[in-house]
Every structure is written in structure tokens, then in C-alpha cells.
Write an enzyme that holds these catalytic residues in place. Sequence first.
Site, PDB file in Angstrom:
ATOM      1  N   CYS A  55     -10.219  -4.831   0.388  1.00 58.48           N
ATOM      2  CA  CYS A  55     -11.330  -3.871   0.456  1.00 58.48           C
ATOM      3  C   CYS A  55     -12.240  -4.039  -0.759  1.00 58.48           C
ATOM      4  CB  CYS A  55     -10.783  -2.445   0.529  1.00 58.48           C
ATOM      5  SG  CYS A  55     -10.234  -1.799  -1.055  1.00 58.48           S
TER       6      CYS A  55
ATOM      7  N   CYS B 214     -10.731  -3.134  -4.185  1.00 58.58           N
ATOM      8  CA  CYS B 214      -9.797  -4.165  -4.683  1.00 58.58           C
ATOM      9  C   CYS B 214     -10.565  -5.390  -5.176  1.00 58.58           C
ATOM     10  CB  CYS B 214      -8.800  -4.548  -3.593  1.00 58.58           C
ATOM     11  SG  CYS B 214      -7.590  -3.242  -3.291  1.00 58.58           S
TER      12      CYS B 214
ATOM     13  N   CYS C  24      -4.121   0.572  -2.512  1.00 56.27           N
ATOM     14  CA  CYS C  24      -3.945  -0.642  -1.716  1.00 56.27           C
ATOM     15  C   CYS C  24      -2.872  -1.540  -2.340  1.00 56.27           C
ATOM     16  CB  CYS C  24      -5.249  -1.431  -1.672  1.00 56.27           C
ATOM     17  SG  CYS C  24      -6.577  -0.613  -0.795  1.00 56.27           S
TER      18      CYS C  24
ATOM     19  N   GLU D  76      -3.052  -4.674  -3.076  1.00 55.22           N
ATOM     20  CA  GLU D  76      -3.571  -5.557  -4.124  1.00 55.22           C
ATOM     21  C   GLU D  76      -3.606  -4.839  -5.468  1.00 55.22           C
ATOM     22  OE1 GLU D  76      -4.782  -4.786  -1.183  1.00 55.22           O
ATOM     23  OE2 GLU D  76      -6.127  -6.321  -0.381  1.00 55.22           O
TER      24      GLU D  76
ATOM     25  N   ASN E  53       0.839  -1.198   0.000  1.00 59.53           N
ATOM     26  CA  ASN E  53       0.000   0.000   0.000  1.00 59.53           C
ATOM     27  C   ASN E  53       0.874   1.248   0.000  1.00 59.53           C
ATOM     28  OD1 ASN E  53       0.666  -0.812   2.678  1.00 59.53           O
ATOM     29  ND2 ASN E  53      -0.972   0.426   3.539  1.00 59.53           N
ATOM     30  N   ILE E  54       0.377   2.274  -0.677  1.00 53.09           N
ATOM     31  CA  ILE E  54       1.103   3.542  -0.806  1.00 53.09           C
ATOM     32  C   ILE E  54       0.121   4.659  -0.470  1.00 53.09           C
ATOM     33  CG2 ILE E  54       2.417   5.035  -2.365  1.00 53.09           C
ATOM     34  CD1 ILE E  54       2.882   2.503  -4.141  1.00 53.09           C
ATOM     35  N   GLU E  55       0.344   5.322   0.648  1.00 51.51           N
ATOM     36  CA  GLU E  55      -0.610   6.340   1.121  1.00 51.51           C
ATOM     37  C   GLU E  55      -0.236   7.733   0.633  1.00 51.51           C
ATOM     38  OE1 GLU E  55      -0.981   5.713   5.381  1.00 51.51           O
ATOM     39  OE2 GLU E  55      -2.174   3.899   5.002  1.00 51.51           O
TER      40      GLU E  55
HETATM   41  N1  THU Z   1      -5.238  -1.414   2.515  1.00 49.67           N
HETATM   42  C1  THU Z   1      -4.705  -2.243   1.566  1.00 49.67           C
HETATM   43  O1  THU Z   1      -3.561  -2.048   1.132  1.00 49.67           O
HETATM   44  N2  THU Z   1      -5.458  -3.280   1.126  1.00 49.67           N
HETATM   45  C2  THU Z   1      -6.733  -3.528   1.542  1.00 49.67           C
HETATM   46  O2  THU Z   1      -7.441  -4.309   0.916  1.00 49.67           O
HETATM   47  C3  THU Z   1      -7.222  -2.870   2.750  1.00 49.67           C
HETATM   48  C4  THU Z   1      -6.580  -1.559   3.034  1.00 49.67           C
HETATM   49  C5  THU Z   1      -4.439  -0.280   2.993  1.00 49.67           C
HETATM   50  C6  THU Z   1      -4.938   1.059   2.539  1.00 49.67           C
HETATM   51  C7  THU Z   1      -4.389   1.966   3.621  1.00 49.67           C
HETATM   52  O3  THU Z   1      -3.083   2.353   3.245  1.00 49.67           O
HETATM   53  C8  THU Z   1      -4.308   1.086   4.856  1.00 49.67           C
HETATM   54  O4  THU Z   1      -4.436  -0.250   4.402  1.00 49.67           O
HETATM   55  C9  THU Z   1      -5.374   1.372   5.884  1.00 49.67           C
HETATM   56  O5  THU Z   1      -6.629   1.355   5.320  1.00 49.67           O
END
Ligand code: THU
Length: 142
Positions: A92, A95, A52, A54, A41-43
Site C-alpha cells: 500500500c 508501506c 500491514c 511490510e 498484518n495485524i488488524e
Molecule cells: N495489507 C498489508 O498487510 N499490506 C499491504 O500492503 C496491503 C494491505 C493488509 C492490511 C489489512 O489487514 C488487509 O491487508 C486488508 O487491507
Amino acid sequence: MIRTLIEKALEVQQNSYSPYSDFCVGAALLSEDGQIFTGCNIESVSFAPTICAERTAIAKAVSQNVRAFTMIAIVGKKRNAMQKEINYTAPCGVCRQTLVEFCQKDFRIILAKTVDDYKEYSLEELLPCSFSPLELLDNKQK
Ligand code: THU
């Protein structure tokens, strides 16, 4: 193969850029032709651009012209979590819908805590009754 995918997901999880949630996710996606694409994941400070793990993996694969997949392993945890505090991390909704774009109903989704502790679902189980690319085909193309 499941073990390898979980190992790769755990490895790439360490690259998670998640300074806002501190929730680190790793994914390893297996293509039909046997390649593994990883993603974390990259925020973003403005939140919405966050991607996310995935979808990072899917974007890497599709941008290499690979569009058919059989399985994904996903791991997630709070950055400094103790092993006993780690839960299974499910994909999520966004995804799941993105997976529907490129994967069949029997696509396998592995939610892992460790290489020996995981649960397996099909895409159909996690997103039943989905809106799929088939809906936009003409009847004669189906
Ligand atoms: N996140 C994912 O990378 N995959 C998911 O399916 C659920 C959420 C990440 C997004 C965000 O950076 C962190 O988890 C918290 O929501």
C-alpha cells in the site's frame, strides 16, 4: 535468496491476524547484512491501528537497530482462497513511503504468488518521484 524470502513470507502469512478483512499478508525483508525480518498484518477492531505486514517487518528490524535493506518479498490472499484465485499483492501507499525512509531507489520488491511465480519491481518503480529523507537535509549534507 528470492526463493528463501518467498518461503519465509508464506510461512509468516499463516500468523496474519486479520479477522475483519480475512486478507492474510506475509512479508520477508532482507537487510544489507543478510538478516531476514518477517511480518504479517495485524488488524484492529477500530480499524485505524491496523498495521500491514511490510511495516511489521520494518518495525521489527528497526527496533533491532537494523536500518538498511536490499529486498522484500510480499504474499497476500483471502484466507481460504484456492491457489488459482491468488493474485500478486502490492504494498500500500503507506508501506511504500515507509520503505523510502530506509531503502534506496533500487531496493527490490518481490510480489509473489508462489516460490516460482513472482514479479519484481524496484522501489523507484512503485513510488516514483518520492518525498525522501534527502529533502530535509541541508545542501551541504547532500
Ligand atoms: N495489507 C498489508 O498487510 N499490506 C499491504 O500492503 C496491503 C494491505 C493488509 C492490511 C489489512 O489487514 C488487509 O491487508 C486488508 O487491507
